[in-house]
Design a protein around this motif. Structure first.
Motif, PDB file in Angstrom:
ATOM      1  N   LYS A 150       0.833  -1.206   0.000  1.00 53.44           N
ATOM      2  CA  LYS A 150       0.000   0.000   0.000  1.00 53.44           C
ATOM      3  C   LYS A 150       0.874   1.266   0.000  1.00 53.44           C
ATOM      4  N   CYS A 151       1.953   1.246   0.744  1.00 49.90           N
ATOM      5  CA  CYS A 151       2.880   2.395   0.759  1.00 49.90           C
ATOM      6  C   CYS A 151       3.494   2.592  -0.627  1.00 49.90           C
ATOM      7  N   ILE A 152       3.824   1.474  -1.268  1.00 48.90           N
ATOM      8  CA  ILE A 152       4.456   1.534  -2.595  1.00 48.90           C
ATOM      9  C   ILE A 152       3.481   2.102  -3.613  1.00 48.90           C
ATOM     10  N   VAL A 153       2.241   1.618  -3.592  1.00 55.47           N
ATOM     11  CA  VAL A 153       1.212   2.123  -4.514  1.00 55.47           C
ATOM     12  C   VAL A 153       1.037   3.633  -4.307  1.00 55.47           C
ATOM     13  N   GLU A 154       0.965   4.032  -3.051  1.00 52.18           N
ATOM     14  CA  GLU A 154       0.748   5.454  -2.742  1.00 52.18           C
ATOM     15  C   GLU A 154       1.891   6.315  -3.280  1.00 52.18           C
ATOM     16  N   GLY A 155       3.123   5.893  -3.023  1.00 49.90           N
ATOM     17  CA  GLY A 155       4.284   6.678  -3.471  1.00 49.90           C
ATOM     18  C   GLY A 155       4.338   6.812  -4.982  1.00 49.90           C
ATOM     19  N   ARG A 200      -8.134   7.183  -4.757  1.00 53.55           N
ATOM     20  CA  ARG A 200      -8.820   7.991  -5.782  1.00 53.55           C
ATOM     21  C   ARG A 200      -9.483   9.213  -5.166  1.00 53.55           C
ATOM     22  N   ASP A 201      -9.948   9.062  -3.922  1.00 52.49           N
ATOM     23  CA  ASP A 201     -10.543  10.218  -3.224  1.00 52.49           C
ATOM     24  C   ASP A 201      -9.537  11.353  -3.098  1.00 52.49           C
ATOM     25  N   ARG A 202      -8.250  11.006  -3.155  1.00 52.85           N
ATOM     26  CA  ARG A 202      -7.200  12.033  -3.088  1.00 52.85           C
ATOM     27  C   ARG A 202      -6.705  12.422  -4.478  1.00 52.85           C
ATOM     28  N   GLY A 203      -7.411  11.969  -5.523  1.00 54.71           N
ATOM     29  CA  GLY A 203      -7.066  12.362  -6.894  1.00 54.71           C
ATOM     30  C   GLY A 203      -5.969  11.519  -7.519  1.00 54.71           C
ATOM     31  N   LEU A 204      -5.601  10.396  -6.893  1.00 53.03           N
ATOM     32  CA  LEU A 204      -4.523   9.564  -7.438  1.00 53.03           C
ATOM     33  C   LEU A 204      -5.091   8.579  -8.468  1.00 53.03           C
ATOM     34  N   ASP A 205      -4.249   8.237  -9.460  1.00 58.12           N
ATOM     35  CA  ASP A 205      -4.690   7.395 -10.574  1.00 58.12           C
ATOM     36  C   ASP A 205      -4.343   5.927 -10.271  1.00 58.12           C
ATOM     37  N   VAL A 206      -5.239   5.268  -9.546  1.00 54.33           N
ATOM     38  CA  VAL A 206      -4.959   3.916  -9.052  1.00 54.33           C
ATOM     39  C   VAL A 206      -6.085   2.975  -9.475  1.00 54.33           C
ATOM     40  N   HIS A 207      -5.724   1.735  -9.845  1.00 51.41           N
ATOM     41  CA  HIS A 207      -6.697   0.761 -10.356  1.00 51.41           C
ATOM     42  C   HIS A 207      -6.456  -0.589  -9.688  1.00 51.41           C
TER      43      HIS A 207
END
Ligand code: NAD
Length: 258
Positions: free
Chosen positions: A25-30, A56-63
């Motif tokens: 999760k830390c890696i995805v976030e970074g 995504r709530d923070r605007g990050l492009d994650v799937h």
């Protein structure tokens, strides 16, 4: 090129296996904070989707996608899904780990199950994702190993706790992953893929107080890793800023082994 551009992951498609787990999760976030398009894949799609909603709530492009790396059909389905939805892959963070073995004396079947996921399945997914990256013109693979792939267990860390029976499979496949990094760095260079490894120390996860006392006094910086510690390193290795770093294993343990 400007160093901020070198470090940016804009337009990079990045897969992280086990991205709903602790380090994952830390890696995805970074990677997403550095503007990457990040796919997390593991067996439990719901856990991945929960991480996706949060970021995504923070605007990050994650799937989120599903994969069982021990099942070849599942790996091939993931490969096709990434090709179809994202058009290819630039970076693979090989982070998933299964922990089926519970101590030195555990039934040998648990060791075999560990190898099925952490050795055979891991090799399968690395080869298929490398193929996807090669088709895209090259990129980066980052293996997440552990300081336990480099050093034997320090049993005194477990004094006064009931954690003192570390399983042998973990030391075996984490060590193997570091050596495999060097092999892949040579072989995949022909396909313009760099391969590096990060060997982290323990991540703080509300471990028992006695364990924390034993552990922290051996670390020069005085603590376990926190959720931010791995981010910069993984972004560096995913980005063009590390174009001349290849085949390395980077120990990230707060100086515990200096
Ligand atoms: N947590 C730590 O303190 C620590 C310390 C050093 C190194 N590491 C390394 O960090 C990496 C992640 O460890 P973690 O502790 O965050 O793990 P974790 O147990 O929290 O998460 C592991 C993830 O892998 C996934 N996974 C397991 N089997 C799978 C399979 N067959 N197919 C696909 N996905 C599968 C799980 O679903 C989960 O998402 C590992 O490489 C580990 O060796 C962790």
């Amino acid at each position: 090129m400007n160093v901020k551009e070198l470090l940016s992951l804009r337009d990079k498609i990045i897969l992280v296996t086990g991205g709903a787990g602790r380090y994952g999760k830390c890696i995805v976030e970074g990677l997403a904070e550095a503007d990457g398009t990040v796919i997390t894949a593991s067996r439990n799609l719901e856990a991945g989707e929960k991480v996706v909603r949060e970021f995504r709530d923070r605007g990050l492009d994650v799937h989120a996608m599903r994969v069982d790396q021990a099942e070849h059909d599942s790996v091939m389905t993931l490969k096709e899904d990434i090709r179809e939805k994202f058009g290819g892959l630039d970076v693979f963070v090989n982070n998933a780990v299964a922990r089926p073995m519970h101590g030195y004396d555990a039934p040998i079947e648990q060791f075999a199950e560990s190898m099925r996921v952490n050795a055979t399945g891991m090799m399968d997914i690395v080869r298929e994702m490398a193929d996807l990256i090669a088709t895209n013109g090259g990129g980066s693979i980052i293996n997440i190993s552990s300081m336990m792939g480099m050093y034997g267990p320090d049993l005194s860390n477990y004094d006064g706790t009931d954690m003192g029976n570390p399983p042998p499979d973990y030391f075996f496949h984490r060590g193997g992953l570091i050596t495999l990094t060097r092999y892949l760095a040579r072989v995949l260079a022909q396909k313009k893929i760099r391969v590096n490894c990060i060997s982290p120390g323990g991540l703080f996860d509300n471990q028992p107080q006695r364990f924390l006392e034993n552990y922290n006094k051996k670390v020069p910086v005085g603590r376990m890793a926190n959720n931010d510690d791995i981010k910069g390193l993984v972004v560096l290795l995913a980005s063009d800023a590390s174009a001349y770093i290849n085949g390395e294993n980077i120990l990230m343990d707060g100086g515990m082994h200096v």
